[in-house]
Design a protein around this motif. Structure first.
Motif, PDB file in Angstrom:
ATOM      1  N   GLU A   7      -2.646  -0.653  11.420  1.00  0.00           N
ATOM      2  CA  GLU A   7      -2.657  -0.745  12.976  1.00  0.00           C
ATOM      3  C   GLU A   7      -2.682   1.225  13.214  1.00  0.00           C
ATOM      4  OE1 GLU A   7       0.969  -1.673  14.287  1.00  0.00           O
ATOM      5  OE2 GLU A   7       0.183  -4.419  13.898  1.00  0.00           O
TER       6      GLU A   7
ATOM      7  N   GLU B 119       3.353  -6.572   2.786  1.00  0.00           N
ATOM      8  CA  GLU B 119       3.203  -7.044   4.082  1.00  0.00           C
ATOM      9  C   GLU B 119       2.477  -6.082   5.496  1.00  0.00           C
ATOM     10  OE1 GLU B 119      -0.228  -9.454   4.302  1.00  0.00           O
ATOM     11  OE2 GLU B 119      -0.332  -9.023   2.204  1.00  0.00           O
ATOM     12  N   ASP B 120       3.230  -5.844   5.083  1.00  0.00           N
ATOM     13  CA  ASP B 120       4.354  -5.675   6.957  1.00  0.00           C
ATOM     14  C   ASP B 120       3.457  -3.570   6.614  1.00  0.00           C
ATOM     15  OD1 ASP B 120       5.696  -4.464   4.467  1.00  0.00           O
ATOM     16  OD2 ASP B 120       8.134  -4.405   6.272  1.00  0.00           O
ATOM     17  N   GLY B 121       4.224  -3.527   5.665  1.00  0.00           N
ATOM     18  CA  GLY B 121       3.019  -2.135   5.272  1.00  0.00           C
ATOM     19  C   GLY B 121       1.729  -1.942   5.413  1.00  0.00           C
ATOM     20  N   LYS B 122       0.941  -2.923   5.060  1.00  0.00           N
ATOM     21  CA  LYS B 122      -0.283  -2.875   4.878  1.00  0.00           C
ATOM     22  C   LYS B 122      -1.043  -2.952   6.753  1.00  0.00           C
ATOM     23  CE  LYS B 122      -1.078  -6.059   1.681  1.00  0.00           C
ATOM     24  NZ  LYS B 122      -1.491  -7.356   1.078  1.00  0.00           N
ATOM     25  N   GLN B 123      -0.437  -3.883   7.141  1.00  0.00           N
ATOM     26  CA  GLN B 123      -0.530  -4.107   8.876  1.00  0.00           C
ATOM     27  C   GLN B 123      -0.095  -2.434   9.592  1.00  0.00           C
ATOM     28  OE1 GLN B 123       1.747  -7.601   9.478  1.00  0.00           O
ATOM     29  NE2 GLN B 123       0.398  -8.550   8.306  1.00  0.00           N
ATOM     30  N   ALA B 124       1.057  -1.843   9.302  1.00  0.00           N
ATOM     31  CA  ALA B 124       1.384  -0.844  10.016  1.00  0.00           C
ATOM     32  C   ALA B 124       0.135   0.539   9.511  1.00  0.00           C
ATOM     33  CB  ALA B 124       2.840  -0.368   9.516  1.00  0.00           C
TER      34      ALA B 124
END
Length: 67
Positions: free
Chosen positions: A32, A24-29
């Motif tokens: 952005e 999830e953090d990879g997708k969000q980064a």
């Protein structure tokens, strides 16, 4: 600022690059960063259109601004 790009699209892009799993953090980064770059390109393209006496941003403005 509310995000425009869907996380599902970010996952597809990352997997297209060869990843088998995406956090999830990879997708969000990625979202952005892509939105930030898109904002910069759009601002440059708008300046180019205005400089040309137009209100409409054309494909040529976007392509030139992205260089």
């Amino acid at each position: 600022m509310k995000s425009i790009l869907p996380l599902a699209a970010m996952e597809k892009l990352i997997k297209k690059a060869g990843a088998s799993r995406v956090g999830e953090d990879g997708k969000q980064a990625l979202r952005e960063i892509l939105e930030q770059v898109a904002d910069e390109i759009c601002e440059k393209a708008l300046r180019m259109a205005k400089h040309s006496g137009r209100k409409t941003i054309k494909a040529a403005d976007i392509k030139l601004a992205a260089k």
